[in-house]
Scaffold this active site. Structure first.
Site, PDB file in Angstrom:
ATOM      1  N   LYS A 294       0.837  -1.202   0.000  1.00  0.00           N
ATOM      2  CA  LYS A 294       0.000   0.000   0.000  1.00  0.00           C
ATOM      3  C   LYS A 294       0.876   1.258   0.000  1.00  0.00           C
ATOM      4  O   LYS A 294       0.595   2.231  -0.714  1.00  0.00           O
ATOM      5  CB  LYS A 294      -0.907  -0.029   1.235  1.00  0.00           C
ATOM      6  CG  LYS A 294      -1.982   1.045   1.258  1.00  0.00           C
ATOM      7  CD  LYS A 294      -3.093   0.726   2.253  1.00  0.00           C
ATOM      8  CE  LYS A 294      -2.581   0.509   3.648  1.00  0.00           C
ATOM      9  NZ  LYS A 294      -3.666   0.245   4.623  1.00  0.00           N
ATOM     10  N   VAL A 317      -1.090  -7.675 -16.386  1.00  0.00           N
ATOM     11  CA  VAL A 317      -0.952  -7.940 -17.819  1.00  0.00           C
ATOM     12  C   VAL A 317      -1.102  -9.449 -18.016  1.00  0.00           C
ATOM     13  O   VAL A 317      -0.439 -10.224 -17.323  1.00  0.00           O
ATOM     14  CB  VAL A 317       0.431  -7.492 -18.349  1.00  0.00           C
ATOM     15  CG1 VAL A 317       0.561  -7.820 -19.834  1.00  0.00           C
ATOM     16  CG2 VAL A 317       0.642  -6.007 -18.111  1.00  0.00           C
ATOM     17  N   GLY A 451      38.452 -27.975 -41.285  1.00  0.00           N
ATOM     18  CA  GLY A 451      38.612 -27.592 -42.677  1.00  0.00           C
ATOM     19  C   GLY A 451      37.849 -28.498 -43.625  1.00  0.00           C
ATOM     20  O   GLY A 451      37.406 -28.070 -44.691  1.00  0.00           O
ATOM     21  N   ARG A 455      31.336 -31.346 -37.317  1.00  0.00           N
ATOM     22  CA  ARG A 455      30.895 -32.380 -36.391  1.00  0.00           C
ATOM     23  C   ARG A 455      30.116 -31.765 -35.237  1.00  0.00           C
ATOM     24  O   ARG A 455      30.480 -30.700 -34.728  1.00  0.00           O
ATOM     25  CB  ARG A 455      32.090 -33.160 -35.834  1.00  0.00           C
ATOM     26  CG  ARG A 455      32.923 -33.848 -36.909  1.00  0.00           C
ATOM     27  CD  ARG A 455      34.000 -34.714 -36.298  1.00  0.00           C
ATOM     28  NE  ARG A 455      34.914 -33.939 -35.476  1.00  0.00           N
ATOM     29  CZ  ARG A 455      35.703 -34.472 -34.540  1.00  0.00           C
ATOM     30  NH1 ARG A 455      35.674 -35.767 -34.309  1.00  0.00           N
ATOM     31  NH2 ARG A 455      36.514 -33.698 -33.836  1.00  0.00           N
ATOM     32  N   THR A 524      41.059 -19.337 -40.802  1.00  0.00           N
ATOM     33  CA  THR A 524      42.163 -19.889 -41.574  1.00  0.00           C
ATOM     34  C   THR A 524      41.721 -20.019 -43.038  1.00  0.00           C
ATOM     35  O   THR A 524      40.531 -19.954 -43.345  1.00  0.00           O
ATOM     36  CB  THR A 524      42.543 -21.281 -41.046  1.00  0.00           C
ATOM     37  OG1 THR A 524      41.435 -22.162 -41.245  1.00  0.00           O
ATOM     38  CG2 THR A 524      42.879 -21.235 -39.571  1.00  0.00           C
ATOM     39  N   ASP A 552      40.080 -23.519 -32.006  1.00  0.00           N
ATOM     40  CA  ASP A 552      40.232 -24.962 -31.802  1.00  0.00           C
ATOM     41  C   ASP A 552      41.433 -25.321 -30.936  1.00  0.00           C
ATOM     42  O   ASP A 552      41.395 -26.283 -30.173  1.00  0.00           O
ATOM     43  CB  ASP A 552      40.281 -25.700 -33.145  1.00  0.00           C
ATOM     44  CG  ASP A 552      41.289 -25.101 -34.115  1.00  0.00           C
ATOM     45  OD1 ASP A 552      42.045 -24.190 -33.727  1.00  0.00           O
ATOM     46  OD2 ASP A 552      41.312 -25.537 -35.279  1.00  0.00           O
ATOM     47  N   GLY A 580      47.027 -28.059 -39.603  1.00  0.00           N
ATOM     48  CA  GLY A 580      47.885 -26.940 -39.232  1.00  0.00           C
ATOM     49  C   GLY A 580      48.496 -27.236 -37.874  1.00  0.00           C
ATOM     50  O   GLY A 580      48.409 -28.337 -37.351  1.00  0.00           O
ATOM     51  N   GLU A 601      49.084 -18.710 -30.640  1.00  0.00           N
ATOM     52  CA  GLU A 601      49.246 -19.065 -32.057  1.00  0.00           C
ATOM     53  C   GLU A 601      50.619 -19.717 -32.198  1.00  0.00           C
ATOM     54  O   GLU A 601      51.539 -19.198 -32.854  1.00  0.00           O
ATOM     55  CB  GLU A 601      49.120 -17.821 -32.943  1.00  0.00           C
ATOM     56  CG  GLU A 601      47.706 -17.294 -33.069  1.00  0.00           C
ATOM     57  CD  GLU A 601      46.815 -18.237 -33.884  1.00  0.00           C
ATOM     58  OE1 GLU A 601      47.342 -19.193 -34.498  1.00  0.00           O
ATOM     59  OE2 GLU A 601      45.588 -18.023 -33.905  1.00  0.00           O
TER      60      GLU A 601
END
Length: 757
Positions: A294, A317, A451, A455, A524, A552, A580, A601
């Protein structure tokens, strides 16, 4: 004689046959009698659903619809009480009638006053009125939802009148008096339907019977995840005005905190001030009927919210429309459980104010403002959250709760003793694994974009690949993204049949990835049309699941950390030797991404200033020597010069010469092939030496199809070239079969288990 012997044998066989036939029909008769007796007693289950307010009806309605669709098993009685029947709160019993449910009983149980005493008196009034109703209806089971004071009266009445109680959403933790009420109802209830694994564990910790707990998910999610309304703009315009756009308005829903009414009123006042300053169209729903509501309404009227041009204040609603409003809002703010539970299904940003929902499990879309004691804090939260889009969360359900609940109801044996049994510690392991309707394996959908192949796999929490799907990776973006979506949808559907609960999707892909945004920045050369690709959004929107994306090489490191030889290690490095060369670095138990997501890398460490050209544009990189592509290049050179094949070898005309042919030739004594492999292994070994000198890890893991061919050469190079202080670092070959898939899955499993449970 032989003839007499044959007659005797025939008589014996006939006698045995008659004996068997008599026994068979005797047992068949007995079985039929048992079935008939069972069917005679197997009458319909009479279920009473009691609903007290608009919030609990949104959870109970899907169950009621489910019960209604199976009249051969159930009889449904609906009892309406509480704020449903009060005009100031929207007379929400009408939406039950609009849903075509027959209301058996209406009970006026609310004592007005909206303070602590009025809540207690309302419970007392309900306790006075309910016995007559329950005596008349005589239900077999009563379904009670949640943690409201009205629900406590319902559970108390049913328990004392020896009526079985099914409690929905027990075991959860919020942070107010609701916790005490919820747990009190749990102790009165005979059966429990919970929404999360954490809630299930809480119920078990409270000594509830394992076999009477169903982890089903929230029933409202069955509706949320199937809600598709293309005409949502008409709903937005109806409630907020014709000039409002999707994602450009706010939904506000705030309730009083009954254990600290004064502070909650002050917080509501600050919230309204912040919303006025933020200057966005806002739909404000009136608070519930708890003590303090209230005063909160008075604050709204004092600030002129009902007449402010930027605000629409409403008492209620309809749930179908409310779903669309929160799904397309720029933000939701307040302290309603709806914000931390249901809204996560759409990824809508939420600002949770104060302590009312402090203990709830939440998705990443929720920003908590626990000490909402200044307008600036709330305003800052609005600036941070408004207009964002988060991954959809399925913490509280996967859209299949109602079928599980109906199956659970059918399994209730009314001949069992009514008296509850409590399972005091020690708690059994593998809880609830003996009943098929709750035998579900927490799992992830893992996607590996290579490449050549694409999967998708269902991976369990233990790293078991439950099912795997493989397709050729398409050459174009459109074909590839459509195939990913198709395979993931099929796998998610199959997961339900396999009793696997999918917690999220993890994607492993080549190239440079921004894992925070789920975007492939640069790919790549092996994967075409794969730059600046947002993978998270389409998958999250389609599957209603959170999505993680990473490189990956990083995924291989994550796989080793969770399932492989890196488990429990603080620092280690993974090197992938495949088409690679890639890798991942774990430092202080965390994956290193780098400032521009270019860390690890490792294939592009330069080991020779005048080495062969690399696909990255440089030359002398490890990848230019030791990758599958590099070995294939050298194999072709030898083959073109007729120097590859030795005795015992042949290459079919339709088969391309590759790295495996070079390895085979080396094993069969080809000196030139052996020299090429030694050079490749030396380059890789020099790279590992550089890693040892730079990172000083406790372990280096060689992964991929070429790892076993390089391991001995790499160890020799370390002994020859590395500093003595790092020569003892172990270098091993990975024993994981699918590191990319397992790493993708681990992103989901690690995050969800750490965040949720």
């Amino acid at each position: 004689s032989t003839k007499n012997t044959k007659k005797f044998v025939i008589l014996i066989i006939k006698f045995l046959f008659w004996q068997f036939q008599e026994l068979y029909f005797k047992n068949l008769s007995k079985r039929n009698k048992q079935i008939m007796e069972k069917n005679g007693n197997n009458r319909k289950l009479r279920v009473c659903v009691a609903t007290c307010n608009r919030a609990d009806y949104s959870k109970l309605a899907p169950i009621m619809f489910g019960i209604k669709t199976e009249p051969e098993f159930f009889e449904l009685d609906v009892v309406v009480l509480g704020s449903h029947l009060i005009d100031d709160y929207g007379n929400t019993y009408r939406m039950i009638e609009q849903d075509d449910f027959d209301i058996n009983t209406r009970l006026h149980t609310i004592v007005r006053g909206e303070d602590e005493a009025a809540m207690v008196e309302s419970v007392g009034l309900a306790l006075v009125k309910l016995p007559d109703v329950l005596n008349r209806l005589k239900p077999d089971i009563m379904i009670v939802h949640g943690d409201r004071f009205d629900a406590l009266a319902l559970a108390t009445s049913a328990a004392l009148m020896n009526i079985r109680i099914l409690h929905i959403e027990g075991g959860e933790v919020s942070g107010t008096i609701d916790d005490s009420i919820r747990h009190a109802i749990t102790k009165l209830a005979h059966y429990h339907v919970c929404c999360t694994r954490s809630a299930e564990q809480h119920l078990i910790s409270m000594c509830e019977d394992h076999d009477r707990i169903l982890l089903a998910g929230c029933p409202s999610y069955d509706k949320l995840l199937s809600a598709k309304n293309k005409d949502y703009m008409s709903i937005i315009r109806m409630w907020l005005g014709d000039d409002v756009k999707s994602k450009d308005y706010i939904v506000a829903l705030q309730h009083p905190v009954t254990t600290d009414i004064k502070h909650s009123i002050k917080m509501f006042e600050l919230t309204l001030d912040a919303l006025i300053s933020f200057n966005k169209r806002t739909l404000v729903l009136f608070p519930n009927i708890d003590a303090g509501s209230k005063e909160m309404v008075r604050v709204m009227r004092k600030k002129g919210i009902e007449h402010h041009p930027n605000f629409r204040a409403v008492k209620h609603v309809p749930f179908d429309q409310f779903i669309q409003l929160v799904a397309h809002a720029g933000c939701m703010i307040g302290n309603s459980s709806c914000g931390v539970r249901e809204v996560g299904a759409f990824g809508t940003p939420v600002i949770n104010l104060g302590t009312r929902q402090i203990g709830r499990e939440t998705g990443e879309n929720v920003l908590h403002v626990r000490d909402a004691d200044t307008q600036d804090k709330i305003l800052q939260a609005l600036h941070l959250q408004f207009g964002k889009q988060y991954p959809c969360s399925k913490i509280y359900g996967d859209g299949n709760a109602v079928p599980r609940i109906l199956k659970f109801l059918k399994s209730i044996d009314l001949q069992e003793p009514l008296q509850k049994k409590f399972c005091f510690p020690p708690v059994k392991e593998n809880i609830s694994q003996d009943i098929d309707h709750i035998l579900e394996t927490l799992s992830a959908l893992a996607v590996d974009l290579g490449g050549t192949n694409l999967r998708v796999a269902i991976v369990s929490m233990k790293g078991e690949i439950v099912k795997k799907y493989t397709q050729f990776n398409p050459k174009t973006y459109e074909e590839r993204i459509n195939l990913i979506l198709q395979m993931c949808v099929e796998a998610a559907a199959e997961a339900v049949k396999l009793n696997c609960r999918i917690l999220g999707v993890g994607i492993s892909t080549g190239g440079r990835v921004n894992p925070r945004e789920g975007i492939v920045l640069h790919s790549t050369k092996l994967i075409q049309e794969w730059n600046s690709v947002d993978l998270r959004t389409p998958l999250s929107d389609t599957l209603h699941l959170p999505v993680w994306v990473d490189n990956d090489g990083n995924c291989a490191a994550l796989a080793e950390r969770k399932f492989g030889q890196g488990k429990g290690l603080e620092n280690f490095v993974t090197l992938i030797t495949g088409t690679g060369i890639g890798g991942g670095i774990i430092h202080q138990h965390e994956l290193i991404h780098g400032s521009s997501f270019c860390a690890a890398e490792l294939g592009h460490l330069v080991v020779s200033l005048d080495g062969p050209d690399c696909s990255c544009g440089s030359h002398g990189c490890i990848e230019a020597y030791a990758s599958g592509m590099a070995l294939q290049r050298e194999a072709k050179k030898l083959h073109d010069e007729d120097l590859l094949l030795v005795e015992g070898m042949s290459v079919p005309k339709d088969e391309a010469v590759g790295a495996l042919h070079l390895i085979q030739a080396a094993k069969l004594g080809n000196a030139k092939a052996q020299s090429i492999l030694r050079t490749a292994g030396t380059a890789l070994g020099l790279g590992v030496v550089n890693i040892l000198h730079t990172m000083n890890p406790s372990l280096v893991i060689l992964s991929g199809v070429l790892a076993s061919h390089y391991i001995h050469i790499v160890k020799d190079i370390i002994r020859q070239q590395a500093l003595s202080s790092v020569q003892d670092v172990d270098v091993v070959v990975s024993d994981l079969v699918d590191p990319a898939l397992l790493g993708a899955a681990s992103m989901v499993l690690d995050y969800t288990t750490r965040r949720i449970y």
